[in-house]
Design a protein around this motif. Structure first.
Motif, PDB file in Angstrom:
ATOM      1  N   GLY A  24       0.785  -1.232   0.000  1.00 26.15           N
ATOM      2  CA  GLY A  24       0.000   0.000   0.000  1.00 26.15           C
ATOM      3  C   GLY A  24       0.815   1.278   0.000  1.00 26.15           C
ATOM      4  N   THR A  27      -0.433   3.593  -2.741  1.00 22.75           N
ATOM      5  CA  THR A  27      -1.771   4.054  -2.369  1.00 22.75           C
ATOM      6  C   THR A  27      -1.695   5.183  -1.332  1.00 22.75           C
ATOM      7  N   TYR A  31      -3.235   8.802  -2.161  1.00 20.58           N
ATOM      8  CA  TYR A  31      -4.237   9.438  -1.299  1.00 20.58           C
ATOM      9  C   TYR A  31      -3.804  10.864  -0.947  1.00 20.58           C
ATOM     10  N   ASN A 141      -1.005  -1.335   7.606  1.00 22.40           N
ATOM     11  CA  ASN A 141      -1.984  -0.927   6.603  1.00 22.40           C
ATOM     12  C   ASN A 141      -3.049  -2.002   6.355  1.00 22.40           C
ATOM     13  N   LYS A 142      -4.083  -1.590   5.665  1.00 20.40           N
ATOM     14  CA  LYS A 142      -5.201  -2.457   5.249  1.00 20.40           C
ATOM     15  C   LYS A 142      -6.076  -2.892   6.414  1.00 20.40           C
ATOM     16  N   SER A 174      -5.600   2.693   6.830  1.00 28.01           N
ATOM     17  CA  SER A 174      -6.131   2.173   5.584  1.00 28.01           C
ATOM     18  C   SER A 174      -5.788   3.175   4.496  1.00 28.01           C
ATOM     19  N   LEU A 176      -6.302   2.922   1.505  1.00 25.49           N
ATOM     20  CA  LEU A 176      -7.389   2.970   0.529  1.00 25.49           C
ATOM     21  C   LEU A 176      -8.450   3.984   0.942  1.00 25.49           C
ATOM     22  N   SER A 177      -8.840   3.966   2.193  1.00 28.20           N
ATOM     23  CA  SER A 177      -9.863   4.925   2.628  1.00 28.20           C
ATOM     24  C   SER A 177      -9.226   6.208   3.147  1.00 28.20           C
TER      25      SER A 177
ATOM     26  N   SER B  32     -15.181   2.916   6.598  1.00 29.59           N
ATOM     27  CA  SER B  32     -14.298   2.751   5.454  1.00 29.59           C
ATOM     28  C   SER B  32     -15.010   2.238   4.204  1.00 29.59           C
ATOM     29  N   HIS B  34     -16.967   2.087   0.865  1.00 23.06           N
ATOM     30  CA  HIS B  34     -17.105   3.093  -0.177  1.00 23.06           C
ATOM     31  C   HIS B  34     -18.562   3.348  -0.553  1.00 23.06           C
TER      32      HIS B  34
END
Ligand SMILES: Nc1nc2c(ncn2[C@@H]2O[C@H](COP(=O)(O)OP(=O)(O)O)[C@@H](O)[C@H]2O)c(=O)[nH]1
Ligand SMILES: [Mg+2]
Lengths: 201, 224
Positions: A24, A27, A31, A141-142, A174, A176-177, B32, B34
């Motif tokens: 990540g 990512t 972000y 992460n994740k 995270s 991703l978020s 979190s 989406h």
């Protein structure tokens, strides 16, 4: 070493996101770029290899403005994670001032995290640097995947595996978020600039 | 590790970082998802399962992960046997899964991207309450086009391979070069202007050359 120019009063610091492939790192930078590029006015450079894996590195430069009369420029880098790109990793570590180690929380990635941290130690020693003298932040992460019932390493295990000796700040995140992505970055920038202050003043 | 004895600069940097990066993210994990509008309905459950299978495939293309994905597709299919749009999308996902299973790491590099996109489309069509019938059709159409495009790319890749089996550049260096050229169409690269991208690429090429030379020297020093 940070590049400090007393004439132009400019400080360039290099922060590298390190860690196993697919953990990540890219990512994180994406972000930061997507969320803040209006404010930090920057371009991000991503060079990708087969599919969507980082080939050389990602690069995200930005300026945090003047502090004590010095213009502070931050450069974030990621390295490719796959074993075969070790030469590139060594290269990117050259002159590094601070490191974020992005660990993958997936249970199946436990060994990869440990190996990658060892690889970081080894590669730093090539430049005669000791990992424990380096501004360093760990990111687990994740963490979002727990919600989907995917088995993740407990925090305790991650701390034990990666942080029992180093004892550096660590964040659940995270990428991703975006949870704790800016937090991680702010922490490492802060630690890095703090470690450079002796040279600044 | 870092002594905080001279606190003033630290405080100043901290303030600056807060100004720039705010407290825009926080440390909890309950938000979190989406698609919050999809939550809380039992219909969403099989799709969550499917998503987790997509993620597994994205990390590593294994038979296990793909089989789990196909099994879950079939499960969903049986619940929507009268819904043509959904059945069509499931068929596309199924074809992609079978292709991945056969080709694994040699699959066309865009396959995962298309698979994820079709999955998102399926999720949207099946779970979004706000979508009209024509919007659903449009979603299907968009995904079908992506799938067709990928098929063309796969055919082209095969033809390319067949033509150059004994050619000079290895398959890997070739695909790398291609990827670098293709990065324009990549979503990340959309973020920067073409000119900035080109000059950055030039910079990086130079940088890499210089740095590799230095590194080589340094490594020689270490080994001697
Ligand atoms: N669920 C989830 N997936 C993530 C997260 N961070 C990265 N990923 C996914 O993991 C894959 C690899 O991420 P990438 O940033 O390319 O990893 P890198 O090799 O370390 O640069 C991508 O498919 C990402 O979307 C995260 O926090 N949560
Ligand atoms: Mg990467």
């Amino acid at each position: 070493m940070a590049f400090i120019n007393p004439k132009t009063k400019e400080v360039q610091t290099k922060i590298v996101y390190y860690g196993p492939g697919r953990g990540g790192k890219t990512t994180n930078l994406e972000y930061i770029y997507k969320k803040f590029n209006q404010r930090i006015k920057t371009d991000m450079v991503v060079i990708k290899t087969h599919g969507d894996r980082t080939l050389f590195f990602d690069f995200l430069p930005f300026d945090i403005g003047k502090i004590k009369g010095y213009d502070i420029k931050i450069q974030l880098y990621t390295v490719p994670g796959q074993v075969k790109y070790d030469a590139t990793r060594k290269l990117v570590l050259r002159g590094v001032d601070g490191i974020v180690f992005v660990a993958d929380s997936l249970v199946v990635r436990r060994e990869k995290n440990i190996l990658s941290l060892k690889n970081l130690r080894d590669n730093l020693s090539l430049y005669k640097k000791n990992i424990s003298d380096m501004p360093l932040v760990l990111q687990y992460n994740k963490r979002d995947l727990a919600e989907q019932g995917i088995p993740l390493l407990p925090l305790q295990t991650l701390e034990q595996d990666l942080n029992s000796q180093l004892k550096v700040p660590s964040f659940e995140a995270s990428a991703l978020s975006g949870t704790n992505v800016a937090q991680t970055m702010k922490k490492i920038v802060l630690m890095t600039v703090a470690s450079l202050q002796k040279q600044l003043i | 590790m870092v002594e905080e004895k001279n606190g003033s600069i630290t405080i100043e940097v901290e303030q600056r970082l807060d100004e720039l990066f705010g407290d825009s993210d926080n440390s909890s994990f309950d938000h979190s998802s989406h698609h919050p509008e999809f939550e809380d309905c039992s219909e969403a459950l099989p799709f969550r399962e499917l998503k987790s299978a997509v993620l597994s495939i994205d990390w590593e293309i294994t038979d296990d992960a793909i089989n789990r994905f196909i099994k879950q597709l079939n499960e969903i299919k049986s619940g929507y046997s009268k819904n043509k749009i959904i059945i069509n999308m499931i068929q596309i996902l199924n074809s992609l899964a079978v292709y991945l299973k056969i080709n694994k790491g040699r699959a066309h590099p865009n396959t995962m991207k298309v698979l994820k996109s079709v999955f998102s489309g399926l999720e949207k069509v099946a779970l979004s309450k706000k979508l009209s019938e024509s919007e659903k059709k449009k979603t299907l159409f968009v995904e079908v086009e992506k799938f067709k495009e990928l098929k063309q790319q796969i055919i082209a890749l095969k033809a390319d391979k067949a033509k150059k089996t004994e050619a000079k550049p290895t398959e890997e260096t070739k695909s790398k070069v291609k990827e670098t050229q293709e990065t324009h169409s990549d979503s990340t690269i959309h973020m920067i202007s073409e000119k900035a991208y080109r000059s950055a690429l030039e910079d990086i090429k130079k940088f890499i050359k210089v740095e590799f030379d230095k590194l080589r020297k340094e490594l020689n020093m270490h080994s001697s």
